[in-house]
Design an enzyme around this catalytic site. Structure first.
Site, mmCIF file in Angstrom:
data_model
loop_
_atom_site.group_PDB
_atom_site.id
_atom_site.type_symbol
_atom_site.label_atom_id
_atom_site.label_comp_id
_atom_site.label_asym_id
_atom_site.label_seq_id
_atom_site.Cartn_x
_atom_site.Cartn_y
_atom_site.Cartn_z
ATOM 1 N N GLU A 344 0.875 -1.170 0.000
ATOM 2 C CA GLU A 344 0.000 0.000 0.000
ATOM 3 C C GLU A 344 0.907 1.213 0.000
ATOM 4 O OE1 GLU A 344 -2.842 0.455 3.214
ATOM 5 O OE2 GLU A 344 -3.563 2.347 2.357
ATOM 6 N N ASN A 402 -4.165 5.091 -2.396
ATOM 7 C CA ASN A 402 -5.365 5.581 -1.711
ATOM 8 C C ASN A 402 -5.944 6.729 -2.509
ATOM 9 O OD1 ASN A 402 -5.620 4.301 1.153
ATOM 10 N ND2 ASN A 402 -3.430 4.659 0.818
ATOM 11 N N GLU A 434 -7.673 2.158 -3.404
ATOM 12 C CA GLU A 434 -8.408 2.011 -2.142
ATOM 13 C C GLU A 434 -9.244 3.250 -1.911
ATOM 14 O OE1 GLU A 434 -6.090 1.279 1.370
ATOM 15 O OE2 GLU A 434 -5.186 -0.495 0.469
ATOM 16 N N ASP A 464 -11.681 0.558 1.844
ATOM 17 C CA ASP A 464 -10.775 0.782 2.981
ATOM 18 C C ASP A 464 -11.572 1.052 4.262
ATOM 19 O OD1 ASP A 464 -8.388 1.105 4.233
ATOM 20 O OD2 ASP A 464 -7.739 2.858 3.097
ATOM 21 N N GLU A 521 -6.198 -4.999 8.453
ATOM 22 C CA GLU A 521 -5.288 -3.848 8.609
ATOM 23 C C GLU A 521 -4.792 -3.781 10.051
ATOM 24 O OE1 GLU A 521 -6.280 -0.073 6.045
ATOM 25 O OE2 GLU A 521 -7.989 -0.540 7.302
HETATM 26 P P1 C2E Z 1 -5.272 3.820 5.480
HETATM 27 O O1 C2E Z 1 -5.352 3.813 4.013
HETATM 28 O O2 C2E Z 1 -6.277 3.013 6.218
HETATM 29 O O3 C2E Z 1 -3.831 3.384 5.847
HETATM 30 C C1 C2E Z 1 -3.506 2.664 6.980
HETATM 31 C C2 C2E Z 1 -2.911 3.532 8.015
HETATM 32 O O4 C2E Z 1 -2.643 2.767 9.160
HETATM 33 C C3 C2E Z 1 -1.591 4.138 7.594
HETATM 34 O O5 C2E Z 1 -1.459 5.368 8.271
HETATM 35 C C4 C2E Z 1 -0.595 3.122 8.148
HETATM 36 O O6 C2E Z 1 0.679 3.671 8.372
HETATM 37 C C5 C2E Z 1 -1.260 2.780 9.447
HETATM 38 N N1 C2E Z 1 -0.917 1.444 9.898
HETATM 39 C C6 C2E Z 1 -0.658 0.352 9.157
HETATM 40 N N2 C2E Z 1 -0.381 -0.699 9.948
HETATM 41 C C7 C2E Z 1 -0.474 -0.268 11.216
HETATM 42 C C8 C2E Z 1 -0.300 -0.887 12.505
HETATM 43 O O7 C2E Z 1 0.000 -2.061 12.624
HETATM 44 N N3 C2E Z 1 -0.497 -0.110 13.593
HETATM 45 C C9 C2E Z 1 -0.812 1.199 13.495
HETATM 46 N N4 C2E Z 1 -1.002 1.908 14.608
HETATM 47 N N5 C2E Z 1 -0.996 1.821 12.302
HETATM 48 C C10 C2E Z 1 -0.833 1.092 11.181
HETATM 49 P P2 C2E Z 1 -0.975 6.641 7.521
HETATM 50 O O8 C2E Z 1 0.114 6.344 6.581
HETATM 51 O O9 C2E Z 1 -0.774 7.677 8.560
HETATM 52 O O10 C2E Z 1 -2.242 6.990 6.642
HETATM 53 C C11 C2E Z 1 -3.433 7.414 7.248
HETATM 54 C C12 C2E Z 1 -4.519 7.527 6.248
HETATM 55 O O11 C2E Z 1 -4.278 8.595 5.331
HETATM 56 C C13 C2E Z 1 -4.650 6.303 5.351
HETATM 57 O O12 C2E Z 1 -5.375 5.322 6.021
HETATM 58 C C14 C2E Z 1 -5.379 6.851 4.169
HETATM 59 O O13 C2E Z 1 -6.764 6.891 4.388
HETATM 60 C C15 C2E Z 1 -4.854 8.258 4.095
HETATM 61 N N6 C2E Z 1 -3.831 8.322 3.049
HETATM 62 C C16 C2E Z 1 -2.558 7.911 3.054
HETATM 63 N N7 C2E Z 1 -1.962 8.151 1.876
HETATM 64 C C17 C2E Z 1 -2.891 8.713 1.082
HETATM 65 C C18 C2E Z 1 -2.903 9.188 -0.283
HETATM 66 O O14 C2E Z 1 -1.922 9.119 -1.028
HETATM 67 N N8 C2E Z 1 -4.072 9.719 -0.765
HETATM 68 C C19 C2E Z 1 -5.191 9.777 0.015
HETATM 69 N N9 C2E Z 1 -6.292 10.321 -0.527
HETATM 70 N N10 C2E Z 1 -5.226 9.360 1.286
HETATM 71 C C20 C2E Z 1 -4.090 8.822 1.812
HETATM 72 MG MG MG Z 2 -5.654 2.634 2.701
HETATM 73 MG MG MG Z 3 -7.489 1.709 6.287
#
Ligand code: C2E
Ligand code: MG
Ligand code: MG
Length: 568
Positions: A344, A402, A434, A464, A521
């Site tokens: 991802e 995403n 996603e 997602d 996730e």
């Molecule tokens: P998401 O798509 O549900 O991504 C999963 C989030 O959970 C990611 O946070 C990831 O780093 C975190 N995560 C994964 N495994 C674990 C774990 O075992 N424990 C914990 N505590 N966290 C975990 P991140 O990278 O901060 O991203 C947050 C959200 O921001 C993402 O949720 C997604 O909805 C959004 N996002 C990230 N990148 C993009 C992007 O390029 N475009 C858009 N539109 N949204 C994005």
């Molecule tokens: Mg995601």
């Molecule tokens: Mg998610």
């Protein structure tokens, strides 16, 4: 000086009788058994019968078959209703011989002369007063152009709903875009006609969750929706927007009205009517400021927007052109073998002053500034380049990007994606998209078409954060998803909490039934991974395997895949 001659009794009688005859109020005299003895001219006119017909007949005979229940009861026991002074009065609507309804005030008096008891009734036509009152009430409470309740009524109804039921409600402020331009070009009368047509259309939708549709004046409307069924509200908002997309015909010309909508939600956005309304207005201004013709749901980033919005927008635009947004890659793993099946891509901002920023620090602002498509393009280009590198190394894993559902309605979206695949010669199946439930909830009806079109390109779709929104199941029914990503909040407690593990099991069964794959996730422990595997979950993602990492580290992981963790 002439001498004063006191009035003689017969003269007095004649004057009073003459006065009674000419009196503008209707007067009638009844005997003790409530039979007509005499009526004046005004009574004849009001009721529609002449005195000779009425005399000797019982009260109310003139319209016995038309009498309302209220009138009938009053008439039947009029003598019991008189007070100790023999007086009774009331206001009611009377139906006369010609079925005219007359609002009148009636008073009865019992008069005893010698041994005889008589009742004298006086009727005053107060229709004009009632009508006047009704007109004033209408003027005070309704918009005169559209007949819809005005702002005052909207506020009081909304307040009542908030106070009485504590039910969840959605408050909407809607404006017709470019109203002044329309008035300048078409003239106020034509625009008024357009607005009336617009209101008729909305009313014809017969929206079930709509509690109040109000016209604040000009281009300004308020709507209050009950939120007992989130999916229904979403659909009703969609149809509201959709119906506005059809042209309005005015003097043989098609005119398109665009509507901007700001939404706030009780209880999430506050408990006071004033703050809910204020937030819906902020969301509305936001929608208008960013081009209009859109729905904006209030979120806290809008507050940030009002503080230093321009500065932030400039900073974000600059970050896009300076390519400061980069993908970090988190592996998706087959739970049984530990093989990396894909990644991802999660955005990170290399901020020149503040260092590496996480999505929570800027993603809402990106969406609110309508920059998500620019971000998507920047991420997709880097991902495509990375896929080519991995492909050349012999790795065929996919990368998931995403996306906010808003991106799909960008007219450039499909052209961009097609060019991307062509330019980098990557197969569409190598890119997954996603979409979060929350972003689906805020989109228009057209999202279904767009998701189907994406599928047709050969791109896989994941839903997602499954289970965190309001209408998870209906999204699965409506949209063509290949993967369900079970939200981390369920996985967190899966080991100790039987309810959570039962929910996860149910989601896994659902995925099988719908021919979809499930990905868990946020797996952080071996216990979680073991249990998920036992429950039949095939894929997972989480810190226990690896955090999101830059591309070069992800490449190293591919080389070392499967993971050499103790679970193998
Ligand atoms: P998401 O798509 O549900 O991504 C999963 C989030 O959970 C990611 O946070 C990831 O780093 C975190 N995560 C994964 N495994 C674990 C774990 O075992 N424990 C914990 N505590 N966290 C975990 P991140 O990278 O901060 O991203 C947050 C959200 O921001 C993402 O949720 C997604 O909805 C959004 N996002 C990230 N990148 C993009 C992007 O390029 N475009 C858009 N539109 N949204 C994005
Ligand atoms: Mg995601
Ligand atoms: Mg998610």
């Amino acid at each position: 000086m002439s001498t004063f001659v006191p009035i003689s009794s017969p003269i007095k009688q004649r004057i009073l009788s003459e006065l009674c005859e000419r009196f503008e109020d209707a007067v009638f005299i009844l005997d003790a058994k409530l039979r007509y003895m005499s009526v004046n001219a005004a009574y004849e006119v009001m009721i529609g019968y002449k005195e000779p017909y009425l005399i000797g007949r019982p009260l109310g005979i003139y319209a016995a078959e038309f009498l309302s229940e209220q009138e009938q009861t009053i008439i039947n026991d009029i003598s019991n209703r008189l007070d100790e002074n023999g007086f009774y009065e009331n206001s009611f609507a009377l139906t006369n011989r010609y079925s005219q309804i007359i609002n009148c005030h009636i008073s009865y008096r019992r008069i005893s002369i010698d041994e005889g008891v008589y009742y004298v009734g006086m009727l005053r036509d107060i229709s004009s007063i009632v009508k006047g009152r009704q007109q004033v009430a209408h003027l005070l409470n309704y918009n005169q152009l559209t007949g819809l309740p005005n702002r005052k009524v909207f506020l009081s109804q909304t307040n009542d709903v908030l106070m009485d039921t504590f039910q969840e409600v959605v408050i909407i402020r809607a404006n017709i875009d470019r109203y002044r331009i329309l008035v300048n070009n078409l003239g106020q009368d034509n625009v008024d006609t357009l607005i009336k047509k617009f209101v008729t259309r909305i009313n014809s939708l017969e929206l079930k969750q709509l509690l109040c549709f109000s016209h604040f004046g000009g281009d300004d409307f308020g709507l209050l929706f009950e939120f007992s069924d989130a999916n229904m509200v979403r659909h009703e908002l969609d149809s509201f927007m959709h119906i506005c997309e059809q042209p309005f015909v005015l003097n043989n010309t098609s005119i398109y009205l665009q509507i901007s909508v700001g939404v706030s939600f009780y209880p999430k956005d506050g408990h006071q009517l004033s703050s809910l309304l204020n937030k819906a207005e902020k969301a509305l201004h936001y929608a208008k400021k960013h081009g209009g013709d859109d729905i904006c749901w209030y979120n806290d980033a809008l507050e940030q927007e009002s503080v230093d919005s321009l500065q932030l927008e400039a900073e974000l635009r600059n970050a896009i052109s300076a390519k400061q947004f980069v993908p970090y890659y988190q592996p998706k793993v087959a739970l049984d073998t530990g093989m990396i099946t894909g990644f991802e891509a999660l955005v990170r901002w290399h901020h020149p002053m503040r260092g590496l920023l996480q999505p929570k620090d800027f993603i809402d602002a990106i969406i609110n500034h309508k920059l998500s498509f620019d971000l998507f393009c920047q991420m997709a280009c880097q991902i495509a380049e990375q896929l080519v590198i991995w492909q050349e190394m012999g790795f065929t894993q996919h990368v998931c990007i995403n996306a906010d559902a808003a991106e799909f309605s960008n007219p450039e979206f499909f052209g961009f994606i097609s060019r991307l695949f062509y330019k980098h010669s990557i197969h569409p199946s190598q890119l997954h998209i996603e979409v979060t439930e929350s972003s689906l909830m805020m989109r228009h009806a057209s999202v279904e078409q767009q998701l189907n079109a994406i599928k047709k390109l050969g791109i896989c779709l994941s839903l997602d954060d499954f289970g965190t929104g309001y209408a998870s199941l209906s999204y699965l029914q409506e949209y063509p998803f290949d993967f369900i990503k079970i939200d981390k909040s369920f996985i967190d407690k899966i080991v100790d909490n039987r309810t959570q593990s039962a929910i996860v099991k149910a989601i896994l069964d659902l995925a099988v039934a719908l021919d979809m794959s499930a990905i868990a996730e946020g797996i952080e422990t071996k216990e979680q991974r073991d249990l998920l595997l036992e429950m039949g979950c095939d894929y997972g993602q989480g810190y226990w395997f690896e955090r999101p990492v830059p591309a070069d580290i992800a490449t190293q992981m591919l080389i070392n895949s499967p993971f050499s963790k103790e679970f193998l």
